[in-house]
Design a protein around this motif. Structure first.
Motif, PDB file in Angstrom:
ATOM      1  N   CYS A 162       0.827  -1.210   0.000  1.00 16.81           N
ATOM      2  CA  CYS A 162       0.000   0.000   0.000  1.00 16.81           C
ATOM      3  C   CYS A 162       0.863   1.264   0.000  1.00 16.81           C
TER       4      CYS A 162
ATOM      5  N   HIS B 180       2.063   6.730  -7.368  1.00 16.37           N
ATOM      6  CA  HIS B 180       1.013   7.567  -6.765  1.00 16.37           C
ATOM      7  C   HIS B 180       0.119   8.212  -7.829  1.00 16.37           C
TER       8      HIS B 180
ATOM      9  N   ALA C 247      -3.894   7.692  -8.176  1.00 17.56           N
ATOM     10  CA  ALA C 247      -4.864   8.791  -8.206  1.00 17.56           C
ATOM     11  C   ALA C 247      -5.824   8.611  -9.374  1.00 17.56           C
TER      12      ALA C 247
ATOM     13  N   MET D 121      -8.241   5.515  -8.721  1.00 17.88           N
ATOM     14  CA  MET D 121      -9.272   5.796  -7.711  1.00 17.88           C
ATOM     15  C   MET D 121     -10.495   6.464  -8.330  1.00 17.88           C
TER      16      MET D 121
ATOM     17  N   TRP E 171     -11.486   0.916  -4.272  1.00 14.62           N
ATOM     18  CA  TRP E 171     -10.095   0.844  -3.821  1.00 14.62           C
ATOM     19  C   TRP E 171      -9.978   0.692  -2.303  1.00 14.62           C
ATOM     20  N   HIS E 172     -10.857   1.340  -1.562  1.00 14.93           N
ATOM     21  CA  HIS E 172     -10.725   1.281  -0.111  1.00 14.93           C
ATOM     22  C   HIS E 172     -11.140  -0.074   0.441  1.00 14.93           C
TER      23      HIS E 172
ATOM     24  N   ASN F 106      -8.296  -2.373  -0.144  1.00 14.94           N
ATOM     25  CA  ASN F 106      -7.240  -2.244   0.862  1.00 14.94           C
ATOM     26  C   ASN F 106      -7.610  -2.940   2.163  1.00 14.94           C
TER      27      ASN F 106
ATOM     28  N   GLY G  31      -2.880   5.713   7.227  1.00 11.29           N
ATOM     29  CA  GLY G  31      -2.408   4.329   7.280  1.00 11.29           C
ATOM     30  C   GLY G  31      -1.615   4.018   6.026  1.00 11.29           C
ATOM     31  N   CYS G  32      -0.812   4.978   5.609  1.00 10.03           N
ATOM     32  CA  CYS G  32      -0.035   4.883   4.371  1.00 10.03           C
ATOM     33  C   CYS G  32      -0.962   4.691   3.159  1.00 10.03           C
ATOM     34  N   PHE G  33      -1.901   5.620   2.995  1.00 11.01           N
ATOM     35  CA  PHE G  33      -2.759   5.675   1.809  1.00 11.01           C
ATOM     36  C   PHE G  33      -3.733   4.501   1.735  1.00 11.01           C
ATOM     37  N   ARG G  34      -3.980   3.895   2.888  1.00  8.73           N
ATOM     38  CA  ARG G  34      -4.821   2.709   2.917  1.00  8.73           C
ATOM     39  C   ARG G  34      -6.266   3.041   3.277  1.00  8.73           C
ATOM     40  N   TYR G  35      -6.461   3.970   4.208  1.00  8.28           N
ATOM     41  CA  TYR G  35      -7.794   4.231   4.738  1.00  8.28           C
ATOM     42  C   TYR G  35      -8.665   5.038   3.767  1.00  8.28           C
ATOM     43  N   SER G  36      -9.968   4.987   4.057  1.00  3.47           N
ATOM     44  CA  SER G  36     -10.944   5.605   3.164  1.00  3.47           C
ATOM     45  C   SER G  36     -10.840   7.125   3.107  1.00  3.47           C
ATOM     46  N   ASN G  37     -10.123   7.747   4.046  1.00  2.00           N
ATOM     47  CA  ASN G  37      -9.973   9.204   3.977  1.00  2.00           C
ATOM     48  C   ASN G  37      -8.997   9.630   2.869  1.00  2.00           C
ATOM     49  N   THR G  38      -8.213   8.687   2.353  1.00  2.00           N
ATOM     50  CA  THR G  38      -7.287   8.987   1.257  1.00  2.00           C
ATOM     51  C   THR G  38      -8.063   9.438   0.023  1.00  2.00           C
ATOM     52  N   THR G  39      -7.552  10.452  -0.671  1.00  2.00           N
ATOM     53  CA  THR G  39      -8.197  10.892  -1.911  1.00  2.00           C
ATOM     54  C   THR G  39      -7.153  10.911  -3.027  1.00  2.00           C
ATOM     55  N   ALA G  40      -7.629  11.133  -4.246  1.00  2.00           N
ATOM     56  CA  ALA G  40      -6.700  11.278  -5.372  1.00  2.00           C
ATOM     57  C   ALA G  40      -5.719  12.408  -5.058  1.00  2.00           C
TER      58      ALA G  40
ATOM     59  N   HIS H 141      -2.762  11.346  -3.035  1.00  2.00           N
ATOM     60  CA  HIS H 141      -1.721  10.693  -3.846  1.00  2.00           C
ATOM     61  C   HIS H 141      -0.911  11.720  -4.641  1.00  2.00           C
ATOM     62  N   LEU H 142      -1.597  12.724  -5.176  1.00  2.00           N
ATOM     63  CA  LEU H 142      -0.883  13.734  -5.971  1.00  2.00           C
ATOM     64  C   LEU H 142       0.095  14.508  -5.088  1.00  2.00           C
TER      65      LEU H 142
ATOM     66  N   ALA I 180       1.474  13.337  -2.338  1.00  2.00           N
ATOM     67  CA  ALA I 180       2.559  12.400  -2.015  1.00  2.00           C
ATOM     68  C   ALA I 180       3.583  12.348  -3.141  1.00  2.00           C
TER      69      ALA I 180
ATOM     70  N   ASN J 259     -15.730  -0.669  11.517  1.00  2.00           N
ATOM     71  CA  ASN J 259     -15.811  -1.076  10.119  1.00  2.00           C
ATOM     72  C   ASN J 259     -17.203  -0.799   9.581  1.00  2.00           C
TER      73      ASN J 259
END
Lengths: 313, 313
Positions: free
Chosen positions: A157, A168, A172, A175, A181-182, A185, B156-165, B168-169, B171, B269
């Motif tokens: 991940c 990355h 993006a 997604m 995607w979530h 994971n 959580g290193c881009f794992r959790y649902s709060n991550t967005t595109a 990643h950009l 990062a 969950n």
């Protein structure tokens, strides 16, 4: 080595495509294979995936929408298979008739008519993504889910050093196509069965340090597997346990198999090469993650491994 | 709520800036605070970070290059602090004099002169990144490491649902500035001390299921901590254990504190809200990760938690 546009050309001209994965199939070999299969089918071609060994239950969603197809194979592609022996049960039939080998392992030793090896790609899934652009195929949700799975599983991940800015950027884009995607994971990295937890408890007890704490080793036996009530496909992921320990440079995981061998998974930190270590036992892989198979009983195999480890460290 | 350009304007006009973190400081509050501090100093301003509680050893690198500065504070900023009580030991002195509150918790209840809350940001680090653009500050390697740490730990290193595109950009851009991103991930997510492993072994034994397996609870006591020889700052990360188990919707982790209370971490969950659960006990947080504090002995606190859990599920 072929260029990516040559690979695209070959695939655009092919039909009745059989796609091979490596044995003990993981998220990247399966995700890449099913994405490629769906891409080819979206062009009206016939294509199917041939795995070696039964994929773990958690990967079953990758097959979604990939109905079985009967046809006489005319073109064979291997994805994410680093060496002929990794074709497993398909080695004998296929190793000499592979038309196209697509992989991201720098050590790739497959003899195919054409090969495309990109060792800078974090996952074979990244190559498949680039290939979709090259072939002019718009990714569907299912294709994107397959590719995302390949990339996320092979990079822990986006955690491991093989991750690049490019990884990355691809994530993006994926997604935007797959809202799954979530969930992927969670399934890949979070969910643990109660049986898996029971096994981990036992595995912690086998942990031993050697070479001044620079090497840590754990093992599982068939007996432990049975006591935990765990199926083969749930055995993944233990290999990260010994490497995580502070000060450990080489983490070794031994897993007893039914054929009297041990499957060895090696993970390394800093400048230590897991791949060099496994080469000593006829295996291979990446610098930080490699594997091999050794015949023998628990104590003798362990002794061989620890003595090789202390020699190397 | 202030706009991002207003926030930039406020900071560009400020000096002698005191930056507050939340207590039990994590990677996001510390990474955001030190990045902001370095950004302000790069403009010739005086700025310092005031934490509540001692940060875990693994976060020490974030302070690199941030020498202590003595000055009379003129402007107070809180970063990633969702509620006054989370200021910990600094609550009394600071809760009424915060000039600017920067946060990504939708439930933020800080009363500041100006607030900028972006609940769509995966981490406060993302806001600090956007702010650097808005303020026209080119990120240094140290700033980028701080922001990367904030983002990677909170997702959580881009794992959790709060991550967005967008995550990643950002990062991808940060990786170009800080070659340390991979070392950071290893330190944040992989390295476990031998003492931590010893504690985990004990924690696995406390695991109990309730509400038909939909709730799992683990706990640590001061006695267990002492037996494992583990320091307070290494106690993080246990909370993910109960949530990982297949079928578990609410994972509860109880940690005995020296003041006769238990610090409760809740992870959920699917559609279950950890934050709603913790609100019942005067706590709060995000939907999937929240916390609260309860006074009492092990058995009575456990009983309260399990009864509330079964009521909710």
């Amino acid at each position: 080595m072929a260029s990516l546009s040559k690979v695209a050309e070959l695939l655009l001209g092919a039909d009745n495509v059989e796609i091979l994965t490596h044995h003990y199939p993981d998220g990247d070999t399966l995700g890449s294979a099913y994405a490629l299969c769906l891409m080819l089918r979206s062009l009206g071609k016939r294509a199917r995936v041939l795995t070696s060994g039964t994929p773990a239950r958690k990967y079953e969603f990758l097959k979604k929408g990939v109905e079985p197809q009967e046809f006489e194979r005319k073109f064979v592609v291997s994805v994410d298979v680093a060496a002929p022996s990794l074709l497993g049960e398909n080695q004998q039939e296929y190793e000499d008739i592979i038309d196209l080998c697509i992989d991201h392992h720098g050590t790739n030793s497959i003899c195919a008519k054409q090969s495309y090896i990109d060792a800078n790609a974090a996952a074979t899934g990244e190559i498949i993504y680039e290939l979709s652009k090259e072939m002019g195929i718009g990714l569907t949700r299912e294709m994107a889910s397959c590719i995302y799975t390949g990339i996320s599983t092979d990079t822990g991940c986006f955690r491991y050093s093989n991750t690049t800015a490019c990884t990355h950027l691809i994530a993006a884009e994926l997604m935007a196509v797959t809202p799954d995607w979530h969930v992927i994971n969670t399934e890949m990295f979070e969910v643990k069965t109660k049986e898996k937890l029971a096994l981990e408890k036992m595995v912690y007890k086998t942990l031993e340090y050697s070479c001044d704490g620079k090497c840590a080793l754990i093992y599982t036996t068939l007996e432990m597997q049975e006591a935990a009530g765990i199926t083969d496909d749930e055995m993944e992921g233990l290999a990260s346990i010994p490497r995580q320990i502070e000060g450990v440079l080489l983490g070794i995981t031994m897993r007893e198999k039914e054929d009297g061998t041990f499957k060895i998974s090696v993970r390394s930190n800093k400048d230590v090469s897991a791949s060099d270590f496994c080469l000593r036992f006829g295996g291979g892989g990446h610098k930080a993650a490699a594997g091999c198979t050794i015949k023998g009983d628990l104590e003798s195999v362990k002794k061989q491994l620890l003595s090789a480890a202390c020699e190397m460290l």
